[in-house]
Design an enzyme around this catalytic site. Structure first.
Site, PDB file in Angstrom:
ATOM      1  N   GLY A   1      -1.834  -7.903  14.357  1.00  0.00           N
ATOM      2  CA  GLY A   1      -1.818  -7.774  12.891  1.00  0.00           C
ATOM      3  C   GLY A   1      -3.232  -7.588  12.341  1.00  0.00           C
TER       4      GLY A   1
ATOM      5  CG  ASP B   1      -0.425  -0.125   2.534  1.00  0.00           C
ATOM      6  OD1 ASP B   1       0.781  -0.453   2.665  1.00  0.00           O
ATOM      7  OD2 ASP B   1      -1.159   0.093   3.524  1.00  0.00           O
TER       8      ASP B   1
ATOM      9  CE1 TYR C   1       4.011  -1.505   7.633  1.00  0.00           C
ATOM     10  CE2 TYR C   1       4.861   0.719   7.443  1.00  0.00           C
ATOM     11  CZ  TYR C   1       3.925  -0.244   7.099  1.00  0.00           C
ATOM     12  OH  TYR C   1       2.928   0.066   6.210  1.00  0.00           O
TER      13      TYR C   1
ATOM     14  CG  ASP D   1      -3.765  -1.268   8.480  1.00  0.00           C
ATOM     15  OD1 ASP D   1      -3.778  -2.024   7.492  1.00  0.00           O
ATOM     16  OD2 ASP D   1      -2.807  -1.193   9.265  1.00  0.00           O
TER      17      ASP D   1
HETATM   18  C1  GLA Z   1       0.459  -2.426   8.448  1.00  0.00           C
HETATM   19  C2  GLA Z   1       0.265  -1.041   7.857  1.00  0.00           C
HETATM   20  C3  GLA Z   1      -0.438  -1.128   6.502  1.00  0.00           C
HETATM   21  C4  GLA Z   1       0.237  -2.130   5.583  1.00  0.00           C
HETATM   22  C5  GLA Z   1       0.482  -3.453   6.306  1.00  0.00           C
HETATM   23  C6  GLA Z   1       1.290  -4.414   5.492  1.00  0.00           C
HETATM   24  O1  GLA Z   1      -0.759  -2.979   8.787  1.00  0.00           O
HETATM   25  O2  GLA Z   1      -0.469  -0.222   8.727  1.00  0.00           O
HETATM   26  O3  GLA Z   1      -0.502   0.156   5.936  1.00  0.00           O
HETATM   27  O4  GLA Z   1       1.412  -1.594   5.064  1.00  0.00           O
HETATM   28  O5  GLA Z   1       1.142  -3.261   7.545  1.00  0.00           O
HETATM   29  O6  GLA Z   1       0.607  -4.784   4.364  1.00  0.00           O
END
Ligand code: GLA
Length: 562
Positions: A184, A67, A283, A231
């Protein structure tokens, strides 16, 4: 059925009954709201909520870590959510003492022992203390985001000068969250979204779903992670019975109907993923690596180095130089433009000519990137870019198959067709390997829709594990447990490095699979104390697409819903 109706221009619905939002037993849902309201009244000395809002967690079916690179993802909202009650106490007109007192933002949680209350000034310019990792940081994010949005719309001054805002004495916020933390499943985004929607309503403002999705995505970055917008977008725009393809730039949510004979299962690996705390080595490091990959790819295509340094996402570069964004071409280009293995900082700055990396990432003003560059000296670019482009393609294939296209036809693109010709296959044969020149395979050939979807999920997990390196032992073990129990496919969901697995199976054996996974994965964890048996229903469960954010009418006489 084709993808229909993007709903970003709609407003968050005002639910008229609990069953508009929840599938669960209405009495237990109503009891939860009663608890929220009584906790509110106790905490804030008899004050009553003015607005109640909710926003759900999500499970991402496919499209991980793409994303923030501008590519579409395919999540669905889940039934677990965060509910928030808000009220705004106003200063009495003409009361000098009240006039001079500093307005406050007071935040509390139904589970006050675990999630302690905190009070802040009513000041949208205050900083979020990213070092504290206190849960209220996400409430502050939501609060600040509203004012950022007003600023963007050139409405900030007039709203701040309004009679209502000038009289604000105290904003009271009570929260109850059911999305397990660090799982998650986007617990913090659900919190940020629920708070933002509740405050928006309490401040008598109205943003569209698209605006809310974007503003919550940006505001959550105050918490220290440079996350993309998946998200928040699905939490705001999710709908019952529909997965969504979430697009970015511009934001949109297209309906994706899931095959009705399949059931999705969620299992928590019991490895807690502390996204904000570990962002510098997980991340945020990946966000930096992808940007560096985009820059080197732009350079490979002959861009002047200064211009290349302004590139932010891999998509931007692929759209410009890879056959208008053809993902096969992009995958081929990755091999030519980026070295295998890692680059050191020195190599990037000197040999590749990027100069001071801190300048590219604006480290003076961006503490998150500053920490990444301070704490890491090696950056893997080729593997990360390969994951991004191949995962973006899997999302496309997954959607096409859900819409009824034969798995054999779900893959397309000029380069793909060329490769097929070279290899001597019909171009309509599906390919799920990410490198047709090397590991050519056609696992999608001759398989049905269900197996094809499962296969894509499996390949996504493999790519997350080996190329993006965002899995962990517990996630891999749980994926194996689901597969051994008879699931068709399983993969980590969300950022990874802990958290949950999503699996897919034929609906009629879902219960059997859950029982089997309980035995093989959870029982030893219950015994060793890694997991608590009392949390069983939140650790392993069936899920289906649920409703997105909603505002619930509150009436103190009649209860939450009238
Ligand atoms: C987290 C982030 C999202 C996305 C996911 C991995 O949830 O908040 O924006 O990048 O990781 O897909």
């Amino acid at each position: 059925m084709g993808a229909v109706g993007s709903k970003q221009h709609a407003r968050v619905p005002k639910a008229s009954k609990l069953s508009d939002v929840y599938d669960d037993n209405e009495n237990s849902v109503a009891a939860r709201y009663d608890t929220l309201v009584s906790a509110f009244k106790t905490q804030f000395e008899g004050e009553k909520p003015k607005t109640i809002a909710r926003s759900p967690g999500r499970v991402n079916l496919i499209g991980e870590h793409i994303d923030y690179e501008g590519y579409s993802v395919l999540p669905m909202a889940i039934g677990l959510d965060v509910i928030v009650a808000v009220s705004v106490a106003l200063k009495e007109e003409g009361n000098v003492e009240e006039d001079e007192a500093e307005a406050t933002l007071s935040i509390a949680n139904v589970d006050g022992e675990k999630y302690t209350p905190k009070e802040f000034p009513f000041d949208h310019e205050q900083e979020v203390d990213v070092k504290s990792h206190h849960w209220t940081n996400y409430v502050l994010c939501g609060f600040k985001g509203i004012f950022d949005q007003l600023k963007k719309q050139n409405k900030l001054e007039s709203v701040l000068e309004s009679a209502f805002m000038k009289r604000v004495k105290k904003v009271m916020v009570m929260v109850d969250g059911k999305v397990p933390l660090g799982s998650g499943l986007s617990s913090f985004s659900a919190l940020n979204c629920a708070v933002t929607v509740a405050l928006m309503d309490a401040f008598e403002l109205s943003f569209t779903k698209g605006e809310l999705s974007e503003l919550t995505c940006l505001s959550e970055r105050y918490s220290g992670t440079q996350s993309g917008g998946m998200d928040q977008a699905i939490s705001i725009m999710g709908e019952k019975d529909l997965a969504k393809r979430i697009d970015f730039n511009p934001i949109g949510a297209m309906d994706v109907p899931l095959p009705t004979n399949l059931t999705f299962l969620i299992g928590n690996s019991c490895a807690v993923s502390k996204k904000a705390e570990s962002a510098h080595k997980h991340y945020n490091l990946r966000v930096v690596e992808c940007r560096l990959a985009a820059i080197l790819m732009a350079k490979h295509y002959g861009e002047d180095i200064e211009k290349a340094k302004t590139r932010v996402t891999l998509r931007e570069v692929a759209d410009l130089y890879c056959n208008k964004g053809d993902l096969w071409t992009a995958l081929g280009a990755v091999r030519k433009a980026l070295n295998e293995g890692s680059y050191t900082k020195k190599q990037l700055e000197n040999d590749e000519g990027l100069g001071d990396l801190r300048k590219i990432f604006d480290c003076e003003n961006n503490e998150a990137f500053n920490v990444v560059l301070q704490k890491n000296d090696t950056f893997k670019l080729r593997d990360r870019a390969r994951h991004v482009f191949s995962e973006a393609r899997r999302v496309h294939e997954f959607q096409k198959i859900c819409e009824g296209q034969s798995p054999r036809y779900a893959v397309s693109g000029p380069i793909y067709e060329h490769w097929c010709k070279v290899i001597g296959l019909e171009p309509d044969v599906g390919v799920a390997s990410d490198d047709p020149t090397k590991d050519f395979g056609h696992p999608m050939y001759g398989i049905g829709k269900e197996d094809a979807l499962a296969k894509l999920m499996h390949l996504s997990h493999e790519s997350c594990k080996t190329q993006y390196e965002c899995s962990c032992d517990e996630l891999d073990e749980l994926v194996d447990a689901f597969m051994s129990a008879g699931a068709l496919g399983a993969r980590l969901t969300g950022a990874g490095w802990g958290g949950c697995v999503v699996a897919v199976c034929e609906s009629d054996i879902a219960e059997e699979i859950l029982a089997d996974v309980k035995k093989s994965f959870y029982e030893k964890r219950f015994q060793s104390g890694v997991a608590n048996i009392a949390d069983e229903t939140n650790l392993l469960f069936k899920t289906a697409p649920s409703a997105g954010a909603a505002i619930l009418h509150y009436d103190d006489e009649k209860g939450v819903i009238v």
